[in-house]
Design an enzyme around this catalytic site. Structure first.
Site: not given
Ligand code: NAP
Length: 248
Positions: A143, A157
């Site tokens: 991130s 985080y």
């Molecule tokens: P999201 O829409 O909330 O999706 C998160 C995914 O991770 C979901 O499929 C969730 O599944 C799964 N997950 C969470 N905890 C888990 C665990 N303990 N074991 C297995 N699966 C788990 O998030 P996203 O925005 O796509 O984020 C994906 C990655 O990008 C993350 O690492 C996040 O930190 C990073 N990121 C995102 C952003 C942003 O702006 N969106 C920015 C920087 C970094 P369940 O629902 O089944 O728990």
């Protein structure tokens, strides 16, 4: 040769977009989810309908027994693994540093950092030639908070993602001789459901004026960088972090 890729947290958001894009690139995709089976199965169906190969597997990546079971299932089904995307992660609620409880700190690091460690370790045991593997490629989803710090929002985080980036650097050096490339992507403000868990669904919209490109990014724009790093087009790229942040 069909290559197998595990994507953690593939039920929605960046993970789901990466699964779909990787399948278009010819990867056989293993879609991990923690609780959202329906979401993961929708991704698998979409891949199969487009002529690709995929299956879903449950598991909380912060639990060692779950990670061991995920990799045992991959070993039993495919015998090898060529790609890993450590995507699963959580965003804690927005708040000040002094209000972070020990339980919250530990949960954030357990999922975002320890989960990536466990999956990397098991992937190496399948990928490294000294374990009978053929090399491979790992992409850790970090991130911009790893470098911005998360001040005033979620320092736990930021710290959890900083550790993932240092792990990426160290692993890339240790695993280079095994022909395993290890890289990270650093998403900025990306339109997914994760911001709701921080207690502010409009967070990305609120902060987008800080983005030089002037807009929020999409999960697909993040996925295309992840799949590039996975691909042979990035065959001489390892140990780096690519910002997908619109310049933020
Ligand atoms: P999201 O829409 O909330 O999706 C998160 C995914 O991770 C979901 O499929 C969730 O599944 C799964 N997950 C969470 N905890 C888990 C665990 N303990 N074991 C297995 N699966 C788990 O998030 P996203 O925005 O796509 O984020 C994906 C990655 O990008 C993350 O690492 C996040 O930190 C990073 N990121 C995102 C952003 C942003 O702006 N969106 C920015 C920087 C970094 P369940 O629902 O089944 O728990």
């Amino acid at each position: 040769m069909v290559k197998t890729l595990l994507i953690t947290g593939g039920s929605r958001g960046i993970g789901a977009a990466t699964a779909l894009a990787a399948a278009r690139d010819g990867w056989q995709v293993v879609v991990n989810y923690r609780s959202a089976k329906a979401g993961a199965d929708t991704v698998v169906e979409a891949i199969r309908e487009a002529g690709g190969e995929a299956w879903s597997v449950a598991g909380d990546i912060s639990r060692e027994e779950d990670v061991l079971a995920i990799f045992a299932a991959i070993r039993a089904r495919h015998g090898s693994l060529e790609g890993l995307v450590n995507n699963a992660g959580i965003l804690p609620r927005i708040g000040r540093f002094e209000d972070i409880s020990l339980a919250r700190w530990q949960e954030t690091l357990a999922i975002n950092t320890t989960g990536a460690f466990l999956c990397c370790r098991e992937a190496v045991r399948l990928m490294a030639p000294r374990h009978g593997g053929k090399g491979g490629t790992i992409v850790n989803v970090s991130s911009m908070a790893a470098t911005l710090g998360g001040a005033g929002e979620f320092l736990d985080y930021g710290a959890s993602k900083g550790a993932v980036e240092t792990l990426t650097i160290g692993l890339s050096k240790e695993l280079g001789p095994d022909q395993i490339r290890v890289n990270a992507v650093r998403p900025g403000l990306i339109a997914t459901e994760i911001h709701e868990s921080a207690g502010d669904a409009s967070r990305a919209e609120r902060l987008k004026s800080n983005v030089p490109l002037g807009r929020i990014g999409s999960a697909e724009e993040t996925a295309s960088v992840i799949t590039w790093l996975l691909s042979d087009a990035a065959s001489y790229v390892t140990g780096t972090s690519v910002a997908v942040s619109g310049g933020r």
